[in-house]
Write a protein that holds these residues in place. Sequence first.
Motif, PDB file in Angstrom:
ATOM      1  N   GLY B 111       0.824  -1.194   0.000  1.00  0.00           N
ATOM      2  CA  GLY B 111       0.000   0.000   0.000  1.00  0.00           C
ATOM      3  C   GLY B 111       0.854   1.237   0.000  1.00  0.00           C
ATOM      4  O   GLY B 111       2.055   1.167  -0.284  1.00  0.00           O
ATOM      5  N   GLY B 112       0.219   2.373   0.313  1.00  0.00           N
ATOM      6  CA  GLY B 112       0.973   3.610   0.352  1.00  0.00           C
ATOM      7  C   GLY B 112       0.120   4.815   0.018  1.00  0.00           C
ATOM      8  O   GLY B 112      -1.104   4.759   0.084  1.00  0.00           O
ATOM      9  N   ASP B 113       0.792   5.884  -0.343  1.00  0.00           N
ATOM     10  CA  ASP B 113       0.101   7.141  -0.602  1.00  0.00           C
ATOM     11  C   ASP B 113       0.890   7.912  -1.654  1.00  0.00           C
ATOM     12  O   ASP B 113       2.108   7.764  -1.759  1.00  0.00           O
ATOM     13  CB  ASP B 113       0.023   7.959   0.700  1.00  0.00           C
ATOM     14  CG  ASP B 113      -0.979   9.102   0.641  1.00  0.00           C
ATOM     15  OD1 ASP B 113      -1.829   9.119  -0.278  1.00  0.00           O
ATOM     16  OD2 ASP B 113      -0.919   9.985   1.504  1.00  0.00           O
ATOM     17  N   THR B 114       0.176   8.692  -2.444  1.00  0.00           N
ATOM     18  CA  THR B 114       0.841   9.605  -3.379  1.00  0.00           C
ATOM     19  C   THR B 114       0.378  11.021  -3.097  1.00  0.00           C
ATOM     20  O   THR B 114      -0.781  11.233  -2.737  1.00  0.00           O
ATOM     21  CB  THR B 114       0.511   9.265  -4.848  1.00  0.00           C
ATOM     22  OG1 THR B 114      -0.904   9.302  -5.024  1.00  0.00           O
ATOM     23  CG2 THR B 114       1.035   7.897  -5.234  1.00  0.00           C
ATOM     24  N   VAL B 115       1.297  11.981  -3.228  1.00  0.00           N
ATOM     25  CA  VAL B 115       0.972  13.393  -3.012  1.00  0.00           C
ATOM     26  C   VAL B 115       1.606  14.235  -4.111  1.00  0.00           C
ATOM     27  O   VAL B 115       2.511  13.789  -4.807  1.00  0.00           O
ATOM     28  CB  VAL B 115       1.479  13.910  -1.636  1.00  0.00           C
ATOM     29  CG1 VAL B 115       0.717  13.249  -0.495  1.00  0.00           C
ATOM     30  CG2 VAL B 115       2.973  13.700  -1.477  1.00  0.00           C
ATOM     31  N   ARG B 116       1.109  15.453  -4.211  1.00  0.00           N
ATOM     32  CA  ARG B 116       1.789  16.464  -5.017  1.00  0.00           C
ATOM     33  C   ARG B 116       2.658  17.285  -4.089  1.00  0.00           C
ATOM     34  O   ARG B 116       2.210  17.700  -3.033  1.00  0.00           O
ATOM     35  CB  ARG B 116       0.775  17.421  -5.649  1.00  0.00           C
ATOM     36  CG  ARG B 116       0.050  16.844  -6.796  1.00  0.00           C
ATOM     37  CD  ARG B 116      -1.100  17.762  -7.194  1.00  0.00           C
ATOM     38  NE  ARG B 116      -2.168  16.980  -7.763  1.00  0.00           N
ATOM     39  CZ  ARG B 116      -2.145  16.529  -9.018  1.00  0.00           C
ATOM     40  NH1 ARG B 116      -1.137  16.814  -9.812  1.00  0.00           N
ATOM     41  NH2 ARG B 116      -3.117  15.782  -9.481  1.00  0.00           N
ATOM     42  N   ASN B 117       3.894  17.513  -4.507  1.00  0.00           N
ATOM     43  CA  ASN B 117       4.812  18.312  -3.707  1.00  0.00           C
ATOM     44  C   ASN B 117       5.536  19.246  -4.665  1.00  0.00           C
ATOM     45  O   ASN B 117       6.291  18.792  -5.512  1.00  0.00           O
ATOM     46  CB  ASN B 117       5.797  17.385  -2.981  1.00  0.00           C
ATOM     47  CG  ASN B 117       6.754  18.154  -2.101  1.00  0.00           C
ATOM     48  OD1 ASN B 117       6.930  19.354  -2.269  1.00  0.00           O
ATOM     49  ND2 ASN B 117       7.372  17.466  -1.174  1.00  0.00           N
ATOM     50  N   PRO B 118       5.312  20.548  -4.540  1.00  0.00           N
ATOM     51  CA  PRO B 118       5.928  21.480  -5.485  1.00  0.00           C
ATOM     52  C   PRO B 118       7.447  21.565  -5.341  1.00  0.00           C
ATOM     53  O   PRO B 118       8.117  22.083  -6.227  1.00  0.00           O
ATOM     54  CB  PRO B 118       5.266  22.818  -5.145  1.00  0.00           C
ATOM     55  CG  PRO B 118       4.757  22.666  -3.754  1.00  0.00           C
ATOM     56  CD  PRO B 118       4.457  21.225  -3.562  1.00  0.00           C
ATOM     57  N   GLY B 119       8.006  21.065  -4.261  1.00  0.00           N
ATOM     58  CA  GLY B 119       9.451  21.124  -4.051  1.00  0.00           C
ATOM     59  C   GLY B 119      10.152  19.891  -4.572  1.00  0.00           C
ATOM     60  O   GLY B 119       9.614  19.151  -5.403  1.00  0.00           O
ATOM     61  N   PRO B 120      11.372  19.647  -4.091  1.00  0.00           N
ATOM     62  CA  PRO B 120      12.108  18.450  -4.493  1.00  0.00           C
ATOM     63  C   PRO B 120      11.299  17.199  -4.167  1.00  0.00           C
ATOM     64  O   PRO B 120      10.603  17.138  -3.152  1.00  0.00           O
ATOM     65  CB  PRO B 120      13.379  18.503  -3.633  1.00  0.00           C
ATOM     66  CG  PRO B 120      13.494  19.902  -3.163  1.00  0.00           C
ATOM     67  CD  PRO B 120      12.105  20.449  -3.093  1.00  0.00           C
ATOM     68  N   GLN B 121      11.408  16.226  -5.047  1.00  0.00           N
ATOM     69  CA  GLN B 121      10.662  14.988  -4.827  1.00  0.00           C
ATOM     70  C   GLN B 121      11.114  14.328  -3.523  1.00  0.00           C
ATOM     71  O   GLN B 121      12.307  14.213  -3.250  1.00  0.00           O
ATOM     72  CB  GLN B 121      10.874  14.040  -6.006  1.00  0.00           C
ATOM     73  CG  GLN B 121       9.872  12.899  -6.006  1.00  0.00           C
ATOM     74  CD  GLN B 121      10.052  11.966  -7.187  1.00  0.00           C
ATOM     75  OE1 GLN B 121      11.141  11.817  -7.722  1.00  0.00           O
ATOM     76  NE2 GLN B 121       8.965  11.321  -7.579  1.00  0.00           N
ATOM     77  N   THR B 122      10.135  13.925  -2.731  1.00  0.00           N
ATOM     78  CA  THR B 122      10.407  13.321  -1.429  1.00  0.00           C
ATOM     79  C   THR B 122       9.714  11.968  -1.368  1.00  0.00           C
ATOM     80  O   THR B 122       8.525  11.868  -1.645  1.00  0.00           O
ATOM     81  CB  THR B 122       9.888  14.238  -0.305  1.00  0.00           C
ATOM     82  OG1 THR B 122      10.503  15.521  -0.443  1.00  0.00           O
ATOM     83  CG2 THR B 122      10.237  13.677   1.064  1.00  0.00           C
ATOM     84  N   LEU B 123      10.489  10.956  -1.014  1.00  0.00           N
ATOM     85  CA  LEU B 123       9.975   9.595  -1.011  1.00  0.00           C
ATOM     86  C   LEU B 123      10.142   8.988   0.368  1.00  0.00           C
ATOM     87  O   LEU B 123      11.106   9.288   1.075  1.00  0.00           O
ATOM     88  CB  LEU B 123      10.749   8.744  -2.028  1.00  0.00           C
ATOM     89  CG  LEU B 123      10.883   9.325  -3.432  1.00  0.00           C
ATOM     90  CD1 LEU B 123      11.814   8.467  -4.266  1.00  0.00           C
ATOM     91  CD2 LEU B 123       9.513   9.430  -4.089  1.00  0.00           C
ATOM     92  N   GLY B 124       9.221   8.130   0.730  1.00  0.00           N
ATOM     93  CA  GLY B 124       9.348   7.388   1.972  1.00  0.00           C
ATOM     94  C   GLY B 124       8.976   5.939   1.724  1.00  0.00           C
ATOM     95  O   GLY B 124       8.127   5.650   0.867  1.00  0.00           O
ATOM     96  N   LEU B 125       9.622   5.062   2.431  1.00  0.00           N
ATOM     97  CA  LEU B 125       9.256   3.653   2.310  1.00  0.00           C
ATOM     98  C   LEU B 125       9.282   3.020   3.694  1.00  0.00           C
ATOM     99  O   LEU B 125      10.213   3.229   4.465  1.00  0.00           O
ATOM    100  CB  LEU B 125      10.211   2.913   1.372  1.00  0.00           C
ATOM    101  CG  LEU B 125       9.684   1.533   0.940  1.00  0.00           C
ATOM    102  CD1 LEU B 125       9.241   1.579  -0.523  1.00  0.00           C
ATOM    103  CD2 LEU B 125      10.707   0.441   1.123  1.00  0.00           C
ATOM    104  N   THR B 126       8.240   2.287   3.981  1.00  0.00           N
ATOM    105  CA  THR B 126       8.181   1.497   5.206  1.00  0.00           C
ATOM    106  C   THR B 126       8.329   0.037   4.818  1.00  0.00           C
ATOM    107  O   THR B 126       7.614  -0.441   3.942  1.00  0.00           O
ATOM    108  CB  THR B 126       6.832   1.704   5.921  1.00  0.00           C
ATOM    109  OG1 THR B 126       6.677   3.084   6.233  1.00  0.00           O
ATOM    110  CG2 THR B 126       6.768   0.880   7.202  1.00  0.00           C
TER     111      THR B 126
END
Lengths: 296, 296
Positions: B111-126
Amino acid sequence: MSGEAAFIAALRGLASHPAARGLADDCAVLELGGETLILTHDMMVEGVHWLPGQDPADVAWKLLATNLSDLASKGAEPIGVLLGYSLAEDNTRFAAGLSAALTHFNVPLLGGDTVRNPGPQTLGLTALGRATHRPVPSRSGAKAGDGIWITGPVGAAMLGFEALSAGNTSADTSADTSAYRRPVPRLAEGRMLAPLVTAMMDVSDGLLLDARRMAEASAATFALDPGAIPFPAALSAERKRDALGWGDDYELLFTLPAGMRPPCPAHRIGTVLPRADAPLLLGGAAPEGPLGYEHC
Amino acid sequence: MSGEAAFIAALRGLASHPAARGLADDCAVLELGGETLILTHDMMVEGVHWLPGQDPADVAWKLLATNLSDLASKGAEPIGVLLGYSLAEDNTRFAAGLSAALTHFNVPLLGGDTVRNPGPQTLGLTALGRATHRPVPSRSGAKAGDGIWITGPVGAAMLGFEALSAGNTSADTSADTSAYRRPVPRLAEGRMLAPLVTAMMDVSDGLLLDARRMAEASAATFALDPGAIPFPAALSAERKRDALGWGDDYELLFTLPAGMRPPCPAHRIGTVLPRADAPLLLGGAAPEGPLGYEHC
């Protein structure tokens, strides 16, 4: 947009694990060692999911609360959370707010990561819970004849957001903004309802959109009675349609077999019908205009 | 910085759950339903954790691999991952790389989530894993007299990063950049070693820094023999000290009782001593200069 839709579709295709309803259903459900785990991960971005001037303590609260709301919709008991945090100039208010929220909901912080991010602050939270009832409620079990219910009013978060935007202040702690700043996940209600419901989800993106999603997942038509939907007292009559398409209230939307009454305060707002052309009816007609917040 | 240090300390204070070694130890260890779960969450930021021009497929691989490396250091078998993804202009390469990596490591996306981020791309993984041996290896069990071992050379990722930076190309797929672009977590080695080691961790922030952390956690002094530390063949003699302070190689650093040999390829690089003034000795002296990458 098509590229994004293709990406989401690709991710959903990747989520091929039998337990992985995650990308379609907000949560992953995993059988492990005699327990049923519920996992969810939500992100929040400064300026997208909160107002730039907002109190970071409220942001921390909301980050935790929205993830716990996903657990609530599964009737799950929280086990713990992991935080992904991009550092701000001053992190003390966030830490204080997170501490207060963890204490309030009695959830431990299990771990996480901190990064520097030169852009807007980006936060992620993973929440882990234990199902209290199996099978775990999903969006897809509503049956024709079921009653459609909601645990509380829709529109309070919209009013709170508008008050906060107008006042442009992070110090506003009046009750009329708290629904937006500090939503309360319906954890106890979710656990009470899990053994009874035919379908359940939290209303995060707007009642109409989320009700349509539940109808689609259940291959049914949801007929909502606009006169039965609860709104906050402060909401004027002409704003009711807006409230139906606004999210962030985190009430639980659920269906119960005909004749069954819920064991917690809730409002019956409609009836599940056999699937017709339209998956969603509002006062007998398919609603026009935006149904809610469509995630990217 | 002091504000950040205070925030991290506050978060560590919040992580008061008995199972929550997370913020000190990269992973949370949780007993649940007869299983021991291992949970870890790492973030990556464009321009901080990867070069802006890099192939997103490599970024996806690395995001998964670095989290799986945390599981490897606990001897854990991966169960699944949740992704937090901020959308880019084109997401197809990321999806392709993630798909390839998930297949390669046989791990489902839950699963997970997607967002819009106007800055540098930021990723997270659990990443969620299941311990294959209990007690789960930690950083704190090294004993005086133990041998200090590492599963492979340090410095290959540094050379890869430098080649990639110099070439400024995302299309460079030559072997000399792969250690940086596509690290391989030592999952099989971690499972083999878990029943035998007195302490274990992955080397993500530099051998000297991580060895010092393990020494501090174990209340011991780690004496490393610089002549015994393995380096890639392409590394010149004058770059060896740099390599000792460079991370990203994701080899496993572990300690074994005196006389025991590991069941997988590894190099003995030193000996655990009773705690002296300095927690870390390199060729008999406390090393000068940077030990590694200090996380914010």
